[in-house]
Design a protein around this motif. Sequence first.
Motif, PDB file in Angstrom:
ATOM      1  N   VAL A 231      -8.447 -13.628 -11.308  1.00  0.00           N
ATOM      2  CA  VAL A 231      -6.833 -14.416 -10.524  1.00  0.00           C
ATOM      3  C   VAL A 231      -6.143 -13.253  -9.888  1.00  0.00           C
ATOM      4  O   VAL A 231      -5.726 -13.354  -8.821  1.00  0.00           O
ATOM      5  CB  VAL A 231      -6.165 -14.986 -11.765  1.00  0.00           C
ATOM      6  N   GLY A 232      -6.214 -12.154 -10.500  1.00  0.00           N
ATOM      7  CA  GLY A 232      -5.353 -11.046 -10.052  1.00  0.00           C
ATOM      8  C   GLY A 232      -6.143 -10.673  -8.831  1.00  0.00           C
ATOM      9  O   GLY A 232      -5.544 -10.227  -7.721  1.00  0.00           O
ATOM     10  N   ALA A 233      -7.454 -10.613  -8.728  1.00  0.00           N
ATOM     11  CA  ALA A 233      -8.042 -10.007  -7.371  1.00  0.00           C
ATOM     12  C   ALA A 233      -7.911 -11.018  -6.420  1.00  0.00           C
ATOM     13  O   ALA A 233      -7.667 -10.470  -5.112  1.00  0.00           O
ATOM     14  CB  ALA A 233      -9.545  -9.713  -7.683  1.00  0.00           C
ATOM     15  N   ILE A 234      -7.733 -12.467  -6.628  1.00  0.00           N
ATOM     16  CA  ILE A 234      -7.371 -13.252  -5.671  1.00  0.00           C
ATOM     17  C   ILE A 234      -6.127 -13.129  -5.100  1.00  0.00           C
ATOM     18  O   ILE A 234      -5.950 -13.245  -3.815  1.00  0.00           O
ATOM     19  CB  ILE A 234      -7.774 -14.747  -5.923  1.00  0.00           C
ATOM     20  N   ALA A 235      -5.212 -12.956  -6.179  1.00  0.00           N
ATOM     21  CA  ALA A 235      -3.833 -12.832  -5.580  1.00  0.00           C
ATOM     22  C   ALA A 235      -3.399 -11.575  -4.860  1.00  0.00           C
ATOM     23  O   ALA A 235      -2.867 -11.840  -3.771  1.00  0.00           O
ATOM     24  CB  ALA A 235      -2.929 -12.717  -6.988  1.00  0.00           C
ATOM     25  N   THR A 236      -4.500 -10.692  -4.822  1.00  0.00           N
ATOM     26  CA  THR A 236      -4.237  -9.283  -4.132  1.00  0.00           C
ATOM     27  C   THR A 236      -4.346  -9.653  -2.748  1.00  0.00           C
ATOM     28  O   THR A 236      -3.913  -9.194  -1.673  1.00  0.00           O
ATOM     29  CB  THR A 236      -5.243  -8.190  -4.602  1.00  0.00           C
ATOM     30  N   VAL A 237      -5.768 -10.340  -2.678  1.00  0.00           N
ATOM     31  CA  VAL A 237      -6.306 -10.841  -1.128  1.00  0.00           C
ATOM     32  C   VAL A 237      -5.119 -11.544  -0.425  1.00  0.00           C
ATOM     33  O   VAL A 237      -4.794 -11.422   0.727  1.00  0.00           O
ATOM     34  CB  VAL A 237      -7.546 -11.447  -1.266  1.00  0.00           C
ATOM     35  N   ILE A 238      -4.448 -12.775  -1.277  1.00  0.00           N
ATOM     36  CA  ILE A 238      -3.595 -13.484  -0.443  1.00  0.00           C
ATOM     37  C   ILE A 238      -2.127 -12.957  -0.309  1.00  0.00           C
ATOM     38  O   ILE A 238      -1.608 -13.190   0.692  1.00  0.00           O
ATOM     39  CB  ILE A 238      -3.505 -14.721  -1.647  1.00  0.00           C
ATOM     40  N   PHE A 239      -1.614 -12.282  -1.109  1.00  0.00           N
ATOM     41  CA  PHE A 239      -0.051 -11.775  -1.426  1.00  0.00           C
ATOM     42  C   PHE A 239       0.026 -10.407  -1.167  1.00  0.00           C
ATOM     43  O   PHE A 239       1.134 -10.196  -0.413  1.00  0.00           O
ATOM     44  CB  PHE A 239       0.339 -12.140  -2.628  1.00  0.00           C
ATOM     45  N   GLN A 240      -0.933  -9.294  -1.395  1.00  0.00           N
ATOM     46  CA  GLN A 240      -0.387  -8.211  -1.214  1.00  0.00           C
ATOM     47  C   GLN A 240      -0.635  -7.688   0.134  1.00  0.00           C
ATOM     48  O   GLN A 240      -1.651  -7.837   0.833  1.00  0.00           O
ATOM     49  CB  GLN A 240      -1.341  -7.141  -1.958  1.00  0.00           C
ATOM     50  N   GLU A 241       0.392  -6.478   0.794  1.00  0.00           N
ATOM     51  CA  GLU A 241       0.228  -6.167   2.253  1.00  0.00           C
ATOM     52  C   GLU A 241       0.298  -4.472   1.980  1.00  0.00           C
ATOM     53  O   GLU A 241       0.566  -4.076   0.800  1.00  0.00           O
ATOM     54  CB  GLU A 241       1.574  -6.524   2.784  1.00  0.00           C
ATOM     55  N   GLU A 242      -0.198  -3.944   3.194  1.00  0.00           N
ATOM     56  CA  GLU A 242      -0.076  -2.473   3.339  1.00  0.00           C
ATOM     57  C   GLU A 242       1.444  -2.273   3.354  1.00  0.00           C
ATOM     58  O   GLU A 242       2.244  -2.674   4.041  1.00  0.00           O
ATOM     59  CB  GLU A 242      -0.960  -1.942   4.414  1.00  0.00           C
ATOM     60  N   THR A 243       1.822  -1.080   2.792  1.00  0.00           N
ATOM     61  CA  THR A 243       2.992  -0.557   2.423  1.00  0.00           C
ATOM     62  C   THR A 243       3.405   0.927   2.869  1.00  0.00           C
ATOM     63  O   THR A 243       4.132   1.505   2.916  1.00  0.00           O
ATOM     64  CB  THR A 243       3.922  -0.707   0.990  1.00  0.00           C
ATOM     65  N   TYR A 244       2.134   1.621   2.854  1.00  0.00           N
ATOM     66  CA  TYR A 244       1.991   3.005   3.235  1.00  0.00           C
ATOM     67  C   TYR A 244       2.372   3.487   4.581  1.00  0.00           C
ATOM     68  O   TYR A 244       1.600   3.141   5.556  1.00  0.00           O
ATOM     69  CB  TYR A 244       0.708   3.599   2.884  1.00  0.00           C
ATOM     70  N   PRO A 245       3.639   4.030   4.675  1.00  0.00           N
ATOM     71  CA  PRO A 245       4.034   4.074   6.141  1.00  0.00           C
ATOM     72  C   PRO A 245       3.270   4.736   7.069  1.00  0.00           C
ATOM     73  O   PRO A 245       3.045   4.658   8.244  1.00  0.00           O
ATOM     74  CB  PRO A 245       5.404   5.128   5.617  1.00  0.00           C
ATOM     75  N   VAL A 246       2.195   6.022   6.502  1.00  0.00           N
ATOM     76  CA  VAL A 246       1.518   6.716   7.514  1.00  0.00           C
ATOM     77  C   VAL A 246       0.506   5.503   7.906  1.00  0.00           C
ATOM     78  O   VAL A 246       0.200   5.704   9.428  1.00  0.00           O
ATOM     79  CB  VAL A 246       0.938   7.686   6.588  1.00  0.00           C
ATOM     80  N   VAL A 247      -0.168   4.744   7.459  1.00  0.00           N
ATOM     81  CA  VAL A 247      -1.091   3.857   7.769  1.00  0.00           C
ATOM     82  C   VAL A 247      -0.312   2.773   8.840  1.00  0.00           C
ATOM     83  O   VAL A 247      -0.910   2.570   9.894  1.00  0.00           O
ATOM     84  CB  VAL A 247      -1.832   3.209   6.663  1.00  0.00           C
TER      85      VAL A 247
END
Length: 503
Positions: A231-247
């Motif tokens: 469930v956590g892995a699926i939530a990562t795909v759906i909800f998490q975004e990149e936050t690293y300013p360099v990237v």
Amino acid sequence: MGTNRVTDTAIDEVGIHQITTKDEEDSPGDVENSSASVAEDVVDWKGEDDPEKPMNWSKARKAKNIIVICYCSFLTPLGSTMFAPAISQVMQEFQSNSAPLASFVISSWILGYFFGPLFLGPLSELYGRQPVYLVCNFLYSVFNVATALAPSLSSLIVFRFLAGTFGGCPFTLGAGTFGDTIKPENRGMVIAMWSIGSLLGPILGPIGGGYLGENSGWRWNCWVLAIAAGVGAIATVIFQEETYPVVLLERKAAKLRKETGNANLKSVYADLERKPAQVFARSIVRPLKLLFFSPIVATLSVYQGVMYGVLYLLFTTYPLVFESRYHFSTGSIGLTYLGAGIGSFISLVVTGTMADQTYRKQTELGRWKAEWRLFPVIFLSFSVPVGLFWYGWSAQTGTHWILPILGTGFIGLGMNTIMMCIATYLIDAHPLYEASAAAALTAVRSLIGCLVPLFGRSMYAALGLGWGNSLLGFIALAMCPLPWVFFTYGERVRTNPRFQLKM
């Protein structure tokens, strides 16, 4: 050999800095040897209020990232102790009666936390935080499935080690993610929510694991954890975004190059050394430098590590105490962890609220310094030795079972305060190197947390519950002055040129 000198700067509406540089030879007065001016277009944020900057995202956008990280941060330590109540089933199935090996089956998970930061941190610098979260959360699910299918004790230990290695990703990258997205005045409560997972996970794990192991067998502990990790892995795909300013800025520069046809556009971070070998070397050496040459990082890492080791030592010996002395069933043993859980929750509410209020008040008075993050620990750290003495001697004398559990409540109160405040302090004290400071903290904490429980049962067998826990209590009591020392002298130490490390 010439050097570049900035002669003109401008910013347009998409955040492009037009920088004109002029090469100056070693003899700047020789005009004939001077090269022509070179114009460079550098892509940066449009300003401090740029809505694309993660720190300026909406609350909802930040929240979905934070919730996923906190959920995964809860799952990893949950798995570390779900085995504890049912470890006798595991040893019986694999026909082993070795007490140190039984402890290592549990603590091998924590050993993975030591090795994970060595490569997860550098990978996040190279490819961003989001891809590392995605891969690690997927592999965490895979290795939990592998533990459920483990054919031998040795394979079970290896699979648990790998699950801990990849499951430790939220601890390795979480500090950096929160540094990207959360402003200092709101950081205290968010860090409190994040750090509570590292304590509530080990506390709630045995409750579910105890009853599940008693009714369905220890392998179902692994299956349930694998499902939750999926469930956590699926939530990562759906909800998490990149936050690293360099990237993010490199992506922005690539997009603008494509849209404008201007091949000279580059990110403001483009000149950073980001070759894999350099990034890995820097990310491994930097935490070691902080650990060995920064008195603050070194001392507080050991302090938190000892507390973490004591916590896991208690967790691995709860079955011994409550099964042999109070005759609890395998399922009921899990409920004994609630005392520390309630203490941790009280710490979350009190310390998290106090941290943000202190920041705002001291900032208004112009007296803010990072050391204010340690202020709650000065007082609440004493609850750890109080709880250890209380727990040890009430269990030793065979008083009612509620009394030792109340003692663990004091332990949870102090432990969570120490964990949370030290983590927040190191982020604020090392704003450019918060990920490296967190890596050093995690590595020391995990190594001690893995090794200490290995001799726990032998210590209790030699000293008994009363003096065994009193020994731990005296160690915790000896460390209680540390928060006051760093609150008083920490700023002077970390600003001393002797301790300014070249990273």
